[in-house]
Write a protein that holds these residues in place. Structure first.
Motif, PDB file in Angstrom:
ATOM      1  N   ASN A 183      30.570  -1.004 -21.029  1.00  0.00           N
ATOM      2  CA  ASN A 183      30.596  -2.375 -21.554  1.00  0.00           C
ATOM      3  C   ASN A 183      30.250  -3.396 -20.473  1.00  0.00           C
ATOM      4  O   ASN A 183      29.520  -4.360 -20.728  1.00  0.00           O
ATOM      5  CB  ASN A 183      31.976  -2.684 -22.134  1.00  0.00           C
ATOM      6  CG  ASN A 183      32.240  -1.959 -23.441  1.00  0.00           C
ATOM      7  OD1 ASN A 183      31.313  -1.656 -24.183  1.00  0.00           O
ATOM      8  ND2 ASN A 183      33.498  -1.665 -23.726  1.00  0.00           N
ATOM      9  N   ALA A 184      30.771  -3.186 -19.268  1.00  0.00           N
ATOM     10  CA  ALA A 184      30.477  -4.113 -18.170  1.00  0.00           C
ATOM     11  C   ALA A 184      29.006  -4.046 -17.778  1.00  0.00           C
ATOM     12  O   ALA A 184      28.399  -5.075 -17.437  1.00  0.00           O
ATOM     13  CB  ALA A 184      31.371  -3.797 -16.967  1.00  0.00           C
ATOM     14  N   SER A 185      28.409  -2.866 -17.822  1.00  0.00           N
ATOM     15  CA  SER A 185      26.993  -2.745 -17.465  1.00  0.00           C
ATOM     16  C   SER A 185      26.108  -3.476 -18.470  1.00  0.00           C
ATOM     17  O   SER A 185      25.007  -3.916 -18.127  1.00  0.00           O
ATOM     18  CB  SER A 185      26.594  -1.263 -17.390  1.00  0.00           C
ATOM     19  OG  SER A 185      26.596  -0.663 -18.674  1.00  0.00           O
ATOM     20  N   LYS A 186      26.587  -3.609 -19.714  1.00  0.00           N
ATOM     21  CA  LYS A 186      25.853  -4.343 -20.754  1.00  0.00           C
ATOM     22  C   LYS A 186      26.218  -5.826 -20.767  1.00  0.00           C
ATOM     23  O   LYS A 186      25.722  -6.573 -21.615  1.00  0.00           O
ATOM     24  CB  LYS A 186      26.148  -3.732 -22.118  1.00  0.00           C
ATOM     25  CG  LYS A 186      25.684  -2.294 -22.273  1.00  0.00           C
ATOM     26  CD  LYS A 186      26.095  -1.727 -23.631  1.00  0.00           C
ATOM     27  CE  LYS A 186      25.647  -0.295 -23.806  1.00  0.00           C
ATOM     28  NZ  LYS A 186      26.089   0.278 -25.103  1.00  0.00           N
ATOM     29  N   GLN A 212      23.952   4.293 -11.589  1.00  0.00           N
ATOM     30  CA  GLN A 212      23.233   3.069 -11.960  1.00  0.00           C
ATOM     31  C   GLN A 212      24.076   2.213 -12.906  1.00  0.00           C
ATOM     32  O   GLN A 212      24.151   0.993 -12.759  1.00  0.00           O
ATOM     33  CB  GLN A 212      21.906   3.426 -12.618  1.00  0.00           C
ATOM     34  CG  GLN A 212      21.078   2.229 -13.066  1.00  0.00           C
ATOM     35  CD  GLN A 212      20.538   1.423 -11.898  1.00  0.00           C
ATOM     36  OE1 GLN A 212      19.777   1.918 -11.100  1.00  0.00           O
ATOM     37  NE2 GLN A 212      20.950   0.171 -11.807  1.00  0.00           N
ATOM     38  N   VAL A 213      24.722   2.841 -13.887  1.00  0.00           N
ATOM     39  CA  VAL A 213      25.597   2.116 -14.815  1.00  0.00           C
ATOM     40  C   VAL A 213      26.745   1.470 -14.043  1.00  0.00           C
ATOM     41  O   VAL A 213      27.108   0.312 -14.308  1.00  0.00           O
ATOM     42  CB  VAL A 213      26.137   3.071 -15.893  1.00  0.00           C
ATOM     43  CG1 VAL A 213      27.165   2.368 -16.780  1.00  0.00           C
ATOM     44  CG2 VAL A 213      25.003   3.617 -16.750  1.00  0.00           C
ATOM     45  N   PHE A 214      27.308   2.184 -13.090  1.00  0.00           N
ATOM     46  CA  PHE A 214      28.417   1.677 -12.284  1.00  0.00           C
ATOM     47  C   PHE A 214      27.986   0.459 -11.468  1.00  0.00           C
ATOM     48  O   PHE A 214      28.696  -0.556 -11.408  1.00  0.00           O
ATOM     49  CB  PHE A 214      28.913   2.799 -11.378  1.00  0.00           C
ATOM     50  CG  PHE A 214      30.016   2.417 -10.421  1.00  0.00           C
ATOM     51  CD1 PHE A 214      31.048   1.598 -10.820  1.00  0.00           C
ATOM     52  CD2 PHE A 214      30.007   2.891  -9.121  1.00  0.00           C
ATOM     53  CE1 PHE A 214      32.075   1.242  -9.942  1.00  0.00           C
ATOM     54  CE2 PHE A 214      31.017   2.550  -8.246  1.00  0.00           C
ATOM     55  CZ  PHE A 214      32.049   1.721  -8.650  1.00  0.00           C
ATOM     56  N   VAL A 215      26.811   0.528 -10.850  1.00  0.00           N
ATOM     57  CA  VAL A 215      26.304  -0.591 -10.048  1.00  0.00           C
ATOM     58  C   VAL A 215      26.060  -1.808 -10.927  1.00  0.00           C
ATOM     59  O   VAL A 215      26.392  -2.944 -10.553  1.00  0.00           O
ATOM     60  CB  VAL A 215      25.015  -0.169  -9.309  1.00  0.00           C
ATOM     61  CG1 VAL A 215      24.295  -1.378  -8.728  1.00  0.00           C
ATOM     62  CG2 VAL A 215      25.339   0.825  -8.198  1.00  0.00           C
TER      63      VAL A 215
END
Length: 208
Positions: free
Chosen positions: A183-186, A114-117
């Motif tokens: 960081n990208a997921s946020k 989920q974080v990766f997506v």
């Protein structure tokens, strides 16, 4: 003699235990691919089909638009192989992504898939600049980015950040990739991929 009546007490019916999902439906045998995709434009270009080992052996190579059939996790592994250190070393890149997912799970307490997506969605640019020629004059022009290319650019920038951030800084690629994805997921500007996306969209906005 009075007949004795036997009273049967109703026994509580035990609920059937929920069946655990078989390991062949989990990425790396641990992580579920049943995740939420908030960007509908990217949904069908991120293959999240259940697969325990994301390695297809170039089954879809040299076929037009076949990248969308490859697991998105395997595509990240393949992007890490586009460097001198990991060229031709699929298992090294595979283990790096696997370890990074374990770090993400430990740090965020969330499903790393989920974080990766979410990281892909936040790092995928919506606009970019191309150059058009009119009577020998080159003019920059903003264009929309195709969904397939959006995913590809996001994966490339995420992998590039992990590779460059681990060079000569005493930080291995697993830690750097985990930090980049978190960081990208946020949607944080501490992410190289998110910063790159913002820069491309800023330039394209001025070329509209």
């Amino acid at each position: 003699m009075a007949e004795e009546k036997i009273v049967e007490q109703a026994q509580p019916v035990a609920e059937a235990p929920k069946e655990a999902k078989p390991k062949e439906y989990l990425i790396f045998g641990k992580y579920d691919t049943d995740v939420v995709i908030n960007d509908p434009g990217l949904g069908k270009y991120m293959n999240l089909a259940p697969i325990i080992v994301p390695h297809t052996g170039a089954r879809h190579a040299n076929k037009a638009f076949a990248k969308s059939r490859v697991s998105v996790v395997e595509r990240l592994i393949n992007k890490l192989m586009r460097t001198q250190k990991y060229t031709g070393k699929k298992m090294s890149a595979y283990n790096a992504v696997k370890d990074a997912f374990e770090m993400i799970a430990a740090k965020t307490k969330k499903n790393p898939v989920q974080v990766f997506v979410e990281a892909i969605q936040n790092a995928a640019p919506r606009e970019e600049v191309t150059r058009l020629s009119y009577a020998g004059i080159t003019v920059p022009k903003a264009v929309d980015v195709a969904p397939s290319r959006r995913v590809d650019v996001a994966l490339r920038n995420l992998a590039t950040s992990a590779i460059q951030g681990s060079k000569g800084k005493g930080k291995d690629i697993e830690n750097r990739l985990a930090d980049e994805l978190i960081n990208a997921s946020k949607n944080s500007m501490n992410s190289f991929a998110v910063t790159k996306k913002a820069e491309v969209e800023r330039v394209s906005k001025s070329a509209r």
